[in-house]
Design a protein around this motif. Structure first.
Motif, PDB file in Angstrom:
ATOM      1  N   ALA A  72     119.078  71.484 -14.016  1.00  0.00           N
ATOM      2  CA  ALA A  72     117.884  70.656 -13.903  1.00  0.00           C
ATOM      3  C   ALA A  72     118.218  69.184 -14.152  1.00  0.00           C
ATOM      4  O   ALA A  72     117.756  68.296 -13.423  1.00  0.00           O
ATOM      5  CB  ALA A  72     116.813  71.132 -14.886  1.00  0.00           C
ATOM      6  N   LEU A 193     112.908  75.423  -9.523  1.00  0.00           N
ATOM      7  CA  LEU A 193     113.310  74.597 -10.660  1.00  0.00           C
ATOM      8  C   LEU A 193     114.077  73.367 -10.184  1.00  0.00           C
ATOM      9  O   LEU A 193     113.800  72.236 -10.626  1.00  0.00           O
ATOM     10  CB  LEU A 193     114.182  75.411 -11.616  1.00  0.00           C
ATOM     11  N   ALA A 196     111.715  70.959  -8.469  1.00  0.00           N
ATOM     12  CA  ALA A 196     110.885  70.270  -9.454  1.00  0.00           C
ATOM     13  C   ALA A 196     111.672  69.143 -10.109  1.00  0.00           C
ATOM     14  O   ALA A 196     111.158  68.029 -10.296  1.00  0.00           O
ATOM     15  CB  ALA A 196     110.395  71.260 -10.516  1.00  0.00           C
ATOM     16  N   ALA A 197     112.921  69.404 -10.468  1.00  0.00           N
ATOM     17  CA  ALA A 197     113.762  68.378 -11.083  1.00  0.00           C
ATOM     18  C   ALA A 197     114.016  67.231 -10.115  1.00  0.00           C
ATOM     19  O   ALA A 197     113.992  66.055 -10.504  1.00  0.00           O
ATOM     20  CB  ALA A 197     115.084  68.999 -11.549  1.00  0.00           C
ATOM     21  N   LEU A 200     110.970  65.090 -10.018  1.00  0.00           N
ATOM     22  CA  LEU A 200     110.877  64.282 -11.233  1.00  0.00           C
ATOM     23  C   LEU A 200     111.775  63.049 -11.134  1.00  0.00           C
ATOM     24  O   LEU A 200     111.343  61.923 -11.428  1.00  0.00           O
ATOM     25  CB  LEU A 200     111.264  65.139 -12.437  1.00  0.00           C
ATOM     26  N   GLN A 245     107.888  66.284 -17.218  1.00  0.00           N
ATOM     27  CA  GLN A 245     109.271  66.442 -17.710  1.00  0.00           C
ATOM     28  C   GLN A 245     109.448  67.605 -18.687  1.00  0.00           C
ATOM     29  O   GLN A 245     110.350  68.444 -18.483  1.00  0.00           O
ATOM     30  CB  GLN A 245     109.752  65.141 -18.346  1.00  0.00           C
ATOM     31  N   VAL A 248     109.452  70.942 -16.907  1.00  0.00           N
ATOM     32  CA  VAL A 248     110.683  71.234 -16.158  1.00  0.00           C
ATOM     33  C   VAL A 248     111.755  71.787 -17.089  1.00  0.00           C
ATOM     34  O   VAL A 248     112.386  72.817 -16.804  1.00  0.00           O
ATOM     35  CB  VAL A 248     111.195  69.967 -15.438  1.00  0.00           C
ATOM     36  N   TYR A 249     111.958  71.145 -18.236  1.00  0.00           N
ATOM     37  CA  TYR A 249     113.012  71.605 -19.132  1.00  0.00           C
ATOM     38  C   TYR A 249     112.633  72.902 -19.848  1.00  0.00           C
ATOM     39  O   TYR A 249     113.498  73.736 -20.123  1.00  0.00           O
ATOM     40  CB  TYR A 249     113.366  70.502 -20.130  1.00  0.00           C
ATOM     41  N   ALA A 269     106.008  74.161 -13.590  1.00  0.00           N
ATOM     42  CA  ALA A 269     106.814  72.937 -13.554  1.00  0.00           C
ATOM     43  C   ALA A 269     106.874  72.369 -12.150  1.00  0.00           C
ATOM     44  O   ALA A 269     106.818  71.148 -11.953  1.00  0.00           O
ATOM     45  CB  ALA A 269     108.227  73.234 -14.070  1.00  0.00           C
ATOM     46  N   LYS A 270     106.974  73.258 -11.156  1.00  0.00           N
ATOM     47  CA  LYS A 270     107.042  72.821  -9.764  1.00  0.00           C
ATOM     48  C   LYS A 270     105.749  72.107  -9.362  1.00  0.00           C
ATOM     49  O   LYS A 270     105.780  71.059  -8.692  1.00  0.00           O
ATOM     50  CB  LYS A 270     107.282  74.039  -8.860  1.00  0.00           C
ATOM     51  N   ALA A 273     105.624  68.592 -11.456  1.00  0.00           N
ATOM     52  CA  ALA A 273     106.614  67.602 -11.021  1.00  0.00           C
ATOM     53  C   ALA A 273     106.381  67.199  -9.567  1.00  0.00           C
ATOM     54  O   ALA A 273     106.524  66.025  -9.207  1.00  0.00           O
ATOM     55  CB  ALA A 273     108.025  68.157 -11.197  1.00  0.00           C
TER      56      ALA A 273
END
Length: 326
Positions: A72, A193, A196-197, A200, A245, A248-249, A269-270, A273
């Motif tokens: 990520a 994931l 999403a990262a 971000l 953020q 995501v983590y 998270a998706k 972000a």
């Protein structure tokens, strides 16, 4: 949960950021969009040398093990610098092959993915594969069957010109059965994931560029950044990214632990972000003076990625449904 990155993880992200910042990615993106693959493959090799792809490959296949948090972190930087190519699809293919094993040729492809010698596009749940014209292999999952495509149809236009989509054609069946379905579900989580990262990182780059523009551009002899409406718009954009953020983590931690809630956390998270990155693109577009002006800037390369990333590997509606399904 309170989660802080380690010093080693932060240094890894800084190193990757520095390397990509010195790589002239806007020129690479424009070349990739025009179908010129050489600059993109050279950058791909540098990314691989930083062990980014090895983070999705088990040690027995010359990788560093499956490390979702570090993955990520890497994709935040790849998004920040708008690196083109089937990045998400390749790490998703690695996750898929790891779960499926030798039946699908894991021993052949995983070491090549880790070393950066192979671009692999995974196509699951969509009729189009990303960068099929550049990939060394295109894996197509349909139901409980996976095949390796022989060729592809014409490249289709996309909102992001660097996202080159084509329909995979033909191919040899590699495996069938419930194991394919389970491996594909895991690969989708990894892909969400990573996407999403990317969103971000993309959003943070767009916000930084827009803040800098608001400090430079003047109206009525004062910087536009001093106007309250502009401040509010930038603040709302920052809040969206700040809220996304930790999701995501946290999703990366859940995936690393194999938690039963991992799929839902990744989907949440998706959504967060993807929406935050898209909001950052809309803010950048408005405060820079709309598309007719921004098209002349490298910034347009970032703006045009936001919506496709938001919808890739599951639209916001799809991901919200996954969260609600439990």
């Amino acid at each position: 949960m309170r989660f802080l990155l380690t010093d080693e993880q932060r240094e890894f992200a800084r190193t990757l950021d520095g390397m990509l910042g010195a790589s002239g990615t806007p020129a690479v993106v424009r070349a990739w969009a025009a179908g010129e693959q050489k600059p993109g493959r050279e950058l791909w090799a540098r990314v691989a040398a930083a062990d980014v792809f090895a983070l999705a490959v088990p040690e027995r296949h010359r990788g560093m093990g499956s490390l979702p948090v570090e993955l990520a972190l890497s994709f935040v930087e790849l998004g920040r610098h708008a690196v083109p190519g089937p990045l998400v699809e390749t790490v998703a293919a690695a996750a898929f092959l790891e779960r499926l094993g030798e039946e699908a040729g894991a021993g052949v492809w995983l070491p090549r993915i880790a070393a950066g010698d192979a671009l692999v596009s995974l196509c699951a749940g969509t009729p189009y594969a990303l960068d099929a014209d550049a990939a060394d292999a295109v894996l197509v999952v349909q139901g409980d069957t996976v095949r390796r495509a022989d060729t592809h149809g014409p490249v289709q236009p996309s909102l992001d010109p660097a996202r080159r989509l084509a329909r995979p054609l033909g191919g040899t069946v590699l495996a069938r059965g419930p194991a394919v379905t389970a491996a594909a579900a895991h690969a989708v989580d990894v892909a969400r994931l990573a996407t999403a990262a990317q969103s971000l990182g993309l959003g943070r780059a767009l916000l930084a560029a827009t803040v800098a523009h608001a400090e430079r551009r003047t109206q009525f002899q004062v910087p536009i950044g001093s106007f309250q409406a502009v401040k509010h718009r930038l603040a709302d954009t920052l809040i969206g990214l700040e809220f996304a953020q930790p999701l995501v983590y946290a999703a990366a931690l859940a995936l690393a632990a194999g938690a039963p809630s991992a799929g839902r956390e990744v989907a949440a998270a998706k959504v967060a972000a993807g929406e935050a990155g898209y909001a950052a693109a809309r803010t950048a577009l408005q405060l820079h003076g709309a598309l007719g002006y921004t098209e002349e800037l490298d910034l347009s390369l970032w703006i045009r990625k936001a919506r496709p990333l938001r919808d890739a590997w599951g639209t916001p509606a799809d991901c919200r449904a996954r969260v609600l399904a439990g």
